[in-house]
Design an enzyme around this catalytic site. Sequence first.
Site, mmCIF file in Angstrom:
data_model
loop_
_atom_site.group_PDB
_atom_site.id
_atom_site.type_symbol
_atom_site.label_atom_id
_atom_site.label_comp_id
_atom_site.label_asym_id
_atom_site.label_seq_id
_atom_site.Cartn_x
_atom_site.Cartn_y
_atom_site.Cartn_z
ATOM 1 N N CYS A 76 0.873 -1.115 0.097
ATOM 2 C CA CYS A 76 0.099 0.033 0.113
ATOM 3 C C CYS A 76 0.921 1.197 0.211
ATOM 4 O O CYS A 76 2.101 1.241 0.118
ATOM 5 C CB CYS A 76 -1.009 -0.057 1.192
ATOM 6 S SG CYS A 76 -0.133 0.146 2.963
ATOM 7 N N HIS B 105 3.383 1.983 11.213
ATOM 8 C CA HIS B 105 2.346 1.954 12.020
ATOM 9 C C HIS B 105 2.498 2.980 13.078
ATOM 10 O O HIS B 105 1.376 3.222 13.740
ATOM 11 C CB HIS B 105 2.778 0.606 12.711
ATOM 12 C CG HIS B 105 2.593 -0.717 12.233
ATOM 13 N ND1 HIS B 105 1.468 -1.018 11.298
ATOM 14 C CD2 HIS B 105 3.225 -1.810 12.225
ATOM 15 C CE1 HIS B 105 1.620 -2.252 10.841
ATOM 16 N NE2 HIS B 105 2.597 -2.727 11.317
ATOM 17 N N GLU C 78 -0.067 -0.194 15.695
ATOM 18 C CA GLU C 78 -0.668 1.117 15.444
ATOM 19 C C GLU C 78 -1.589 1.627 16.452
ATOM 20 O O GLU C 78 -1.635 2.524 17.033
ATOM 21 C CB GLU C 78 -1.632 0.783 14.070
ATOM 22 C CG GLU C 78 -2.348 1.915 13.661
ATOM 23 C CD GLU C 78 -3.253 1.806 12.620
ATOM 24 O OE1 GLU C 78 -3.053 0.914 11.654
ATOM 25 O OE2 GLU C 78 -4.488 2.400 12.591
ATOM 26 N N THR D 64 -6.715 1.682 11.349
ATOM 27 C CA THR D 64 -6.878 1.878 9.705
ATOM 28 C C THR D 64 -7.240 0.472 8.983
ATOM 29 O O THR D 64 -7.814 0.584 7.859
ATOM 30 C CB THR D 64 -5.591 2.148 9.195
ATOM 31 O OG1 THR D 64 -4.464 1.606 9.445
ATOM 32 C CG2 THR D 64 -5.223 3.915 9.395
ATOM 33 N N SER E 286 1.378 -11.323 9.058
ATOM 34 C CA SER E 286 0.618 -10.175 8.792
ATOM 35 C C SER E 286 -0.744 -10.246 8.481
ATOM 36 O O SER E 286 -1.349 -11.166 8.210
ATOM 37 C CB SER E 286 0.972 -9.925 7.447
ATOM 38 O OG SER E 286 0.067 -9.208 6.565
ATOM 39 N N SER E 287 -1.641 -9.350 9.712
ATOM 40 C CA SER E 287 -3.007 -9.322 9.725
ATOM 41 C C SER E 287 -3.796 -9.134 8.554
ATOM 42 O O SER E 287 -4.686 -9.839 8.024
ATOM 43 C CB SER E 287 -3.239 -8.653 10.978
ATOM 44 O OG SER E 287 -3.219 -7.562 10.443
ATOM 45 N N SER F 123 1.620 -6.149 2.798
ATOM 46 C CA SER F 123 3.034 -5.772 3.161
ATOM 47 C C SER F 123 4.113 -6.909 2.337
ATOM 48 O O SER F 123 5.117 -7.272 2.845
ATOM 49 C CB SER F 123 3.248 -5.983 4.674
ATOM 50 O OG SER F 123 2.556 -7.489 5.094
HETATM 51 FE FE1 F3S Z 1 -1.190 1.341 4.352
HETATM 52 FE FE2 F3S Z 1 -1.418 3.257 5.517
HETATM 53 FE FE3 F3S Z 1 -3.560 2.334 4.642
HETATM 54 S S1 F3S Z 1 0.074 1.940 5.912
HETATM 55 S S2 F3S Z 1 -3.077 0.305 4.727
HETATM 56 S S3 F3S Z 1 -1.957 3.079 3.306
HETATM 57 S S4 F3S Z 1 -3.066 3.387 6.770
#
Ligand code: F3S
Length: 630
Positions: free
Chosen positions: A12, A71, A123, A158, A213-214, A257
């Site tokens: 992401c 995080h 986080e 998030t 990784s969740s 990730s």
């Molecule tokens: Fe990634 Fe930031 Fe969203 S780390 S999942 S873009 S809150």
Amino acid sequence: MIIKMSDPMGFCFGVSRAINMAEDLSENGQIYSLGPLIHNVDEIKRLETKGVVTVDGLEENMDLPVLIRSHGASKEVYEFLNENGIAYYDATCPFVKRIHELVKKYLSLGKDIAILGDGNHPEVQGIISWGERISVLKDMEAVEAFNPGEELVLLAQTTLNKEFYDKALENLSKRTRLNAINTICSATKLRQEAAKELAGQVDMMIVVGGKASSNTKKLYEICKSVNKNTIHVENIREIIMHDFQKYAIIGISAGASTPDWIVNEIVEYLQNETVRSNLYMENLSMKEMMEQSSFSAPKRNEVVTGKVVMVKDDGVVVNIGYKADGIIPLDEISNPENLPLEELFAVDEELEVLVVKRDNGEGDVLLSSKRLKSRKDWELLEEKFNNKETVTVKITEVVKGGLSAHFNDIRAFIPASHVDVNFVRDLNQFIGEECQVEFLDFDRRRNQVVFSRKAVIEKERKDEMDNFWEGLEAGQVREGVVRRFTNYGAFIDLGATDGLIHVSEIQWGKVNKPSDVLKANETLDFMVLDFDRESNKISLSRKALSPDPWEIIDDNYVAGENYDGKIVSLTDFGAFVELEPGLEGLIHVSQISEDRIDQPKDVLSMGEEVVVRILEIDKDQKRIKLSMKQ
Ligand code: F3S
């Protein structure tokens, strides 16, 4: 077998920003990452080789800069770093940072806060460290058991599941005056929706990502719910344990990730699975043939394998399994740096050589390693020429009309007009440089090779441009560097090209000159509003990264309370005061002072900092009545 890729998938925005920061910083030396930068063991190992060392905690005498991951970190971490003078870089994702800012703001206003999420997740731990009046609600059971009081601010981790968020919202809004701010990041949702849709269309689904990784685990559960042939693998080492032969269409998705290179390795493996077993069989029979041939009489131009028996000053004696010894004289050895032969050959070492003559006149077989190497280099170069591949060469000298470059021992020519995209006055600056080149001409019979360095640079620039435009989306947040100012805005360097931020998009509220708010060469995040590749135009905004202050005015301002402000306009009937960019109110002349005042400018001046009391907020008319007198 058909392979279909989920889109979007993988890194992401926040994670790729953190990885890029780590890679950039590590170019100047090692750094510490406070906790694993991402939940992916293979990527962490790769980063380690680049100098990014993962540490679990902080120590007072840390000798390297510390990188805070996407995080985010707790208040205590920032305090510790500052108190101990430890240099640090903050890669907290801007979406997580926004939650920290909201928490600080509402705590300072004395509000109670609840966050929906997992209290053990780093986080959430970072978020709740900012105060004591924050509750963590991990599931509906916790929501139902929670006493929200009269008023509550509700936030979300998030990566929270939207279904849970909606249910919690419904429950709590019936029991309290709820100010719910949806802080769920759409990156996760978009990846989950795309993966679910693809899982429903394929025979088998592979979800790639770290076991810790969740978001990958969640992605796996979602795909499994629509396709029972779903597997979760961490990397290529796990993929080889599965049988794919019975599936015609295989879908692939990856957690936020998971780096691209791990997915690419898996795709390549699947594409080559059948081809590989055939190749193995071919290689085996070739090796057997080589073994047999080494015991028969050597033929001219034949390649044989031998063992070094003796290294002498004038050559190397090699046993090639023939009744006579083989000799490689000095002039048949490739030795551009003129090293002692002991450094190039060792007794008992196996090596391949070319048979030049079965008898050199003294009863020995004349061998050459230099001719074999040259032959292999030419074969390799010819293969690259036929495949239209680029080649890495070393530039060795300036010659008439251009440069001389070497691919191993093969000498090639780069014309001056093909050295660079721009005219180069002094070609000496390239001597010693290793660079990528494309073929202009290849003639093995005449030993002639001509390369272009310029063509590779042009292609790289075009690819960079294509990637940039293909990856661009309206709504994206991109990092850019403020470069040039005009009256109507500022040009922002986005890497491959520049974007424009109009003066009205710099911040909420009026901006006279872009340079009043932006600084040349500062790096900031910008949201892409719109773009047109043909006209090379990209519209950017900083304003869109924060909410309209009028929409959240109730959260920050209350009638009857005092606030700091700045005089931004003076008229005959009063003075306009900016409470924050985008939020202005009026002090009527009668509300300036107990004393009688003819003109506001008699007692106030532009830019003056004042304390005002809010008398009334009219959200419909967007008007705020203020008083200094009160
Ligand atoms: Fe990634 Fe930031 Fe969203 S780390 S999942 S873009 S809150």
